[in-house]
Design an enzyme around this catalytic site. Structure first.
Site, PDB file in Angstrom:
ATOM      1  CG  HIS A 132      64.739  -3.493  82.018  1.00 59.88           C
ATOM      2  ND1 HIS A 132      63.507  -4.087  81.944  1.00 59.88           N
ATOM      3  CD2 HIS A 132      64.575  -2.249  81.531  1.00 59.88           C
ATOM      4  CE1 HIS A 132      62.635  -3.224  81.423  1.00 59.88           C
ATOM      5  NE2 HIS A 132      63.252  -2.108  81.161  1.00 59.88           N
ATOM      6  N   GLY A 200      56.418 -12.433  74.388  1.00 59.02           N
ATOM      7  CA  GLY A 200      56.435 -12.828  75.793  1.00 59.02           C
ATOM      8  C   GLY A 200      56.580 -11.675  76.756  1.00 59.02           C
ATOM      9  CB  SER A 202      52.820  -8.024  80.737  1.00 61.65           C
ATOM     10  OG  SER A 202      53.889  -7.330  81.366  1.00 61.65           O
ATOM     11  N   PRO A 227      50.442 -15.803  75.250  1.00 59.84           N
ATOM     12  CG  PRO A 227      51.136 -17.439  76.759  1.00 59.84           C
ATOM     13  CD  PRO A 227      51.537 -16.127  76.164  1.00 59.84           C
TER      14      PRO A 227
HETATM   15  C1  BV8 Z   1      62.234   4.859  84.392  1.00 63.02           C
HETATM   16  C2  BV8 Z   1      65.209  -5.361  85.984  1.00 63.02           C
HETATM   17  C3  BV8 Z   1      62.721   7.203  84.581  1.00 63.02           C
HETATM   18  C4  BV8 Z   1      65.237  -5.666  87.446  1.00 63.02           C
HETATM   19  C5  BV8 Z   1      63.043  -4.311  85.479  1.00 63.02           C
HETATM   20  C6  BV8 Z   1      55.045   5.862  82.599  1.00 63.02           C
HETATM   21  C7  BV8 Z   1      53.834   5.477  83.059  1.00 63.02           C
HETATM   22  C8  BV8 Z   1      53.751   4.734  84.256  1.00 63.02           C
HETATM   23  C9  BV8 Z   1      54.889   4.354  84.978  1.00 63.02           C
HETATM   24  C10 BV8 Z   1      56.086   4.725  84.496  1.00 63.02           C
HETATM   25  C11 BV8 Z   1      56.174   5.495  83.340  1.00 63.02           C
HETATM   26  N1  BV8 Z   1      57.479   5.727  83.115  1.00 63.02           N
HETATM   27  C12 BV8 Z   1      58.212   5.144  84.107  1.00 63.02           C
HETATM   28  C13 BV8 Z   1      57.376   4.534  84.956  1.00 63.02           C
HETATM   29  C14 BV8 Z   1      57.759   3.807  86.113  1.00 63.02           C
HETATM   30  C15 BV8 Z   1      58.187   2.355  85.794  1.00 63.02           C
HETATM   31  C16 BV8 Z   1      57.066   1.554  85.184  1.00 63.02           C
HETATM   32  O1  BV8 Z   1      56.975   1.361  83.983  1.00 63.02           O
HETATM   33  N2  BV8 Z   1      56.229   1.034  86.077  1.00 63.02           N
HETATM   34  C17 BV8 Z   1      55.147   0.123  85.623  1.00 63.02           C
HETATM   35  C18 BV8 Z   1      54.956  -0.888  86.713  1.00 63.02           C
HETATM   36  C19 BV8 Z   1      53.915   0.866  85.292  1.00 63.02           C
HETATM   37  N3  BV8 Z   1      59.340   2.346  84.899  1.00 63.02           N
HETATM   38  C20 BV8 Z   1      60.551   2.537  85.481  1.00 63.02           C
HETATM   39  O2  BV8 Z   1      60.721   2.734  86.669  1.00 63.02           O
HETATM   40  C21 BV8 Z   1      61.748   2.496  84.540  1.00 63.02           C
HETATM   41  N4  BV8 Z   1      62.592   3.635  84.822  1.00 63.02           N
HETATM   42  O3  BV8 Z   1      61.250   5.042  83.723  1.00 63.02           O
HETATM   43  O4  BV8 Z   1      63.093   5.855  84.847  1.00 63.02           O
HETATM   44  C22 BV8 Z   1      61.540   7.455  85.441  1.00 63.02           C
HETATM   45  C23 BV8 Z   1      61.585   7.041  86.765  1.00 63.02           C
HETATM   46  C24 BV8 Z   1      60.463   7.306  87.565  1.00 63.02           C
HETATM   47  C25 BV8 Z   1      59.300   7.892  87.044  1.00 63.02           C
HETATM   48  C26 BV8 Z   1      59.292   8.306  85.711  1.00 63.02           C
HETATM   49  C27 BV8 Z   1      60.415   8.070  84.887  1.00 63.02           C
HETATM   50  C28 BV8 Z   1      62.619   1.244  84.831  1.00 63.02           C
HETATM   51  C29 BV8 Z   1      61.880   0.006  84.440  1.00 63.02           C
HETATM   52  C30 BV8 Z   1      62.813  -1.213  84.576  1.00 63.02           C
HETATM   53  C31 BV8 Z   1      62.677  -1.905  85.905  1.00 63.02           C
HETATM   54  N5  BV8 Z   1      63.461  -3.146  85.936  1.00 63.02           N
HETATM   55  N6  BV8 Z   1      63.830  -5.435  85.462  1.00 63.02           N
HETATM   56  C32 BV8 Z   1      64.932  -7.121  87.749  1.00 63.02           C
HETATM   57  O5  BV8 Z   1      64.713  -7.910  86.791  1.00 63.02           O
HETATM   58  O6  BV8 Z   1      64.958  -7.444  88.936  1.00 63.02           O
HETATM   59  S1  BV8 Z   1      61.435  -4.398  84.841  1.00 63.02           S
HETATM   60  C33 BV8 Z   1      61.046  -6.108  84.816  1.00 63.02           C
HETATM   61  O7  BV8 Z   1      59.636  -6.163  84.867  1.00 63.02           O
HETATM   62  C34 BV8 Z   1      61.420  -6.842  83.563  1.00 63.02           C
HETATM   63  O8  BV8 Z   1      62.691  -6.470  83.076  1.00 63.02           O
HETATM   64  C35 BV8 Z   1      60.279  -6.471  82.614  1.00 63.02           C
HETATM   65  O9  BV8 Z   1      60.540  -5.227  82.002  1.00 63.02           O
HETATM   66  C36 BV8 Z   1      59.113  -6.305  83.566  1.00 63.02           C
HETATM   67  C37 BV8 Z   1      58.237  -7.510  83.542  1.00 63.02           C
HETATM   68  O10 BV8 Z   1      57.538  -7.459  82.329  1.00 63.02           O
HETATM   69  P1  BV8 Z   1      57.576  -8.744  81.354  1.00 63.02           P
HETATM   70  O11 BV8 Z   1      58.989  -9.098  81.042  1.00 63.02           O
HETATM   71  O12 BV8 Z   1      56.657  -8.463  80.261  1.00 63.02           O
HETATM   72  O13 BV8 Z   1      57.045  -9.926  82.312  1.00 63.02           O
HETATM   73  P2  BV8 Z   1      55.617 -10.079  83.018  1.00 63.02           P
HETATM   74  O14 BV8 Z   1      55.821 -11.058  84.091  1.00 63.02           O
HETATM   75  O15 BV8 Z   1      54.995  -8.763  83.336  1.00 63.02           O
HETATM   76  O16 BV8 Z   1      54.707 -10.723  81.849  1.00 63.02           O
HETATM   77  C38 BV8 Z   1      55.094 -11.951  81.281  1.00 63.02           C
HETATM   78  C39 BV8 Z   1      54.287 -12.054  79.998  1.00 63.02           C
HETATM   79  O17 BV8 Z   1      54.691 -13.251  79.332  1.00 63.02           O
HETATM   80  C40 BV8 Z   1      52.784 -12.153  80.253  1.00 63.02           C
HETATM   81  O18 BV8 Z   1      52.099 -11.298  79.346  1.00 63.02           O
HETATM   82  C41 BV8 Z   1      52.465 -13.626  79.956  1.00 63.02           C
HETATM   83  O19 BV8 Z   1      51.181 -13.795  79.400  1.00 63.02           O
HETATM   84  C42 BV8 Z   1      53.533 -13.966  78.932  1.00 63.02           C
HETATM   85  N7  BV8 Z   1      53.932 -15.381  78.889  1.00 63.02           N
HETATM   86  C43 BV8 Z   1      53.932 -16.280  79.908  1.00 63.02           C
HETATM   87  N8  BV8 Z   1      54.406 -17.484  79.470  1.00 63.02           N
HETATM   88  C44 BV8 Z   1      54.732 -17.307  78.136  1.00 63.02           C
HETATM   89  C45 BV8 Z   1      54.439 -15.965  77.778  1.00 63.02           C
HETATM   90  N9  BV8 Z   1      54.648 -15.471  76.536  1.00 63.02           N
HETATM   91  C46 BV8 Z   1      55.154 -16.352  75.607  1.00 63.02           C
HETATM   92  N10 BV8 Z   1      55.483 -17.649  75.886  1.00 63.02           N
HETATM   93  C47 BV8 Z   1      55.282 -18.156  77.128  1.00 63.02           C
HETATM   94  N11 BV8 Z   1      55.593 -19.437  77.384  1.00 63.02           N
END
Ligand code: BV8
Ligand code: ZN
Length: 255
Positions: A132, A200, A202, A227
Site C-alpha cells: 500500500h 497483526g 484484521s 490478539p
Molecule cells: C483495490 C494505505 C481495485 C493508505 C490502505 C473485494 C471485496 C470487498 C471490497 C473490496 C474488494 N476488492 C476491493 C475492495 C475495496 C477495498 C477493500 O478491501 N475495502 C474493505 C474495507 C472491504 N480495497 C481497495 O480499495 C484496494 N484497491 O482493490 O483496487 C478495486 C477498486 C475498487 C473496487 C474493486 C477493486 C486498496 C486497498 C488499500 C487501501 N490503502 N492503506 C493509508 O495507510 O492511509 S489499507 C489500510 O487499511 C492498511 O494498509 C491496511 O491494509 C488496512 C488496515 O488493516 P490492518 O493493517 O489489518 O489494520 P486494522 O486496524 O484493520 O487491524 C489491526 C489488527 O491488528 C487487528 O486485527 C488487531 O486485533 C490486531 N492487533 C492490534 N494490536 C496488535 C495486533 N496484532 C498483533 N500485535 C498487536 N500488538
C-alpha cells in the site's frame, strides 16, 4: 492466563518453531497490529484529537483528496510526525533477525506489508513488499514527479511541486489499484511458499486479505498471530491469540 491456555500457547509456539525450522521458504504478511506496540494507532483504533471525527477509510480516498486536499495532507503529515517519533518494537526486530537467519540458511524469505510507516526498514528488514505504498515518498498529481519527503511538518498544505502541482502521499488509497509489480511479487511469494504467516492484520482489506488463502491453496502451512480472531483464523493451521511484540521474540529466540 489459565494453565490450559498457557499449555496451549506453549504447544502453539513449539509448533510454529518446528514449521519455521522445516520450511524451505517463508512468506510473511504484516498489518497495523505489528506497529501498534510502537505507539502507532491501527486503522481500527479510534482516531484522536482533531481527527476523532474522521473515519480513516474515508480520509484515505481520492474523493477526500479531491474534496479537501489540505485536510488530507495534514492528516498524512500528522501520521508522518507520529511515525518519526516512534521506533521499531521487538516484533519488527525479530522479523529482521528472521530474514537474516533464513537468508544465511539459503532459505526463501519474503516480507509483505500493508503498513506505510517503514518501521520494518528501520528495524533492519530489507526489500519488504510495500503493498500500500509509504508515507515517506510523495508524488506530484500534475507531473508525477516522485521524491522522498523527510521534512516534517510541511510548510504548506497541500504541499506543492516545482511545477505548481499538488503533491500527494505515495500510498494506495481505497478504490485505487495496487502497484502491479508489487502485487504480482506478493501473489507469487504466497503461492510458492512452504510457510505463510499473517501477523497483526484484521484480514479484511482486499486484495491483501486473500494472500493467506492463496498460500493455503498452494499447499503452504499457515500461521496467524493476533490478539483477536479474524476472518482468516478458521482457515489457518495455527492461530495464536497474542501480540507480535511479545510472541515473535519468544518464537524466534533459540532457548
Ligand atoms: C483495490 C494505505 C481495485 C493508505 C490502505 C473485494 C471485496 C470487498 C471490497 C473490496 C474488494 N476488492 C476491493 C475492495 C475495496 C477495498 C477493500 O478491501 N475495502 C474493505 C474495507 C472491504 N480495497 C481497495 O480499495 C484496494 N484497491 O482493490 O483496487 C478495486 C477498486 C475498487 C473496487 C474493486 C477493486 C486498496 C486497498 C488499500 C487501501 N490503502 N492503506 C493509508 O495507510 O492511509 S489499507 C489500510 O487499511 C492498511 O494498509 C491496511 O491494509 C488496512 C488496515 O488493516 P490492518 O493493517 O489489518 O489494520 P486494522 O486496524 O484493520 O487491524 C489491526 C489488527 O491488528 C487487528 O486485527 C488487531 O486485533 C490486531 N492487533 C492490534 N494490536 C496488535 C495486533 N496484532 C498483533 N500485535 C498487536 N500488538
Ligand atoms: Zn509537478
Amino acid at each position: 492466563m489459565t494453565r490450559d491456555v498457557a499449555l496451549q500457547l506453549d504447544e502453539q509456539i513449539r509448533t510454529i518453531r518446528r514449521l519455521l525450522h522445516e520450511a524451505s521458504s517463508v512468506t510473511i504478511l504484516t498489518g497495523a497490529g505489528v506497529s501498534a506496540e510502537s505507539g502507532i494507532p491501527t486503522f481500527r483504533d479510534a482516531q484522536t484529537g482533531l481527527w476523532a471525527k474522521y473515519d480513516p477509510r474515508e480520509l484515505a480516498t481520492p474523493q477526500a483528496f479531491a474534496r479537501d486536499p489540505a485536510l488530507v495532507t495534514r492528516w498524512y503529515d500528522e501520521r508522518r510526525r507520529k511515525c518519526a517519533d516512534c521506533k521499531p518494537n521487538p516484533g519488527h526486530l525479530a522479523l529482521a533477525r528472521l530474514q537474516d537467519e533464513f537468508e544465511a540458511a539459503g532459505k526463501g524469505f519474503t516480507l509483505i506489508t500493508q503498513n506505510v510507516d517503514r518501521l520494518h526498514q528501520r528495524a533492519g528488514s530489507w526489500n519488504p513488499l510495500e503493498l500500500h505504498g509509504t508515507l515517506w515518498v510523495w508524488r506530484c498529481t500534475t507531473c508525477g514527479e516522485e521524491r522522498e519527503e523527510r521534512q516534517i511538518p510541511f510548510s504548506a498544505h497541500p504541499p506543492r511541486c516545482g511545477c505548481g502541482g499538488m503533491r500527494r502521499p505515495g500510498v494506495v488509497w481505497f478504490g485505487e489499484t495496487l502497484p502491479e509489480s508489487v502485487l504480482a511479487a506478493a501473489w507469487q511469494a504466497a503461492e510458492s511458499c512452504g510457510l505463510f504467516m499473517s501477523l497483526g492484520t484484521s484480514s479484511v482489506v482486499e486484495p491483501a486479505a486473500s494472500l493467506g488463502r492463496v498460500a493455503a491453496a498452494g499447499g503452504a502451512k499457515t500461521v496467524e498471530i493476533n490478539p483477536e480472531a479474524t476472518p482468516l483464523s478458521s482457515g489457518v493451521d495455527v492461530s495464536v491469540r497474542g501480540t507480535t511484540g511479545s510472541l515473535l521474540p519468544m518464537i524466534l529466540s533459540q532457548d
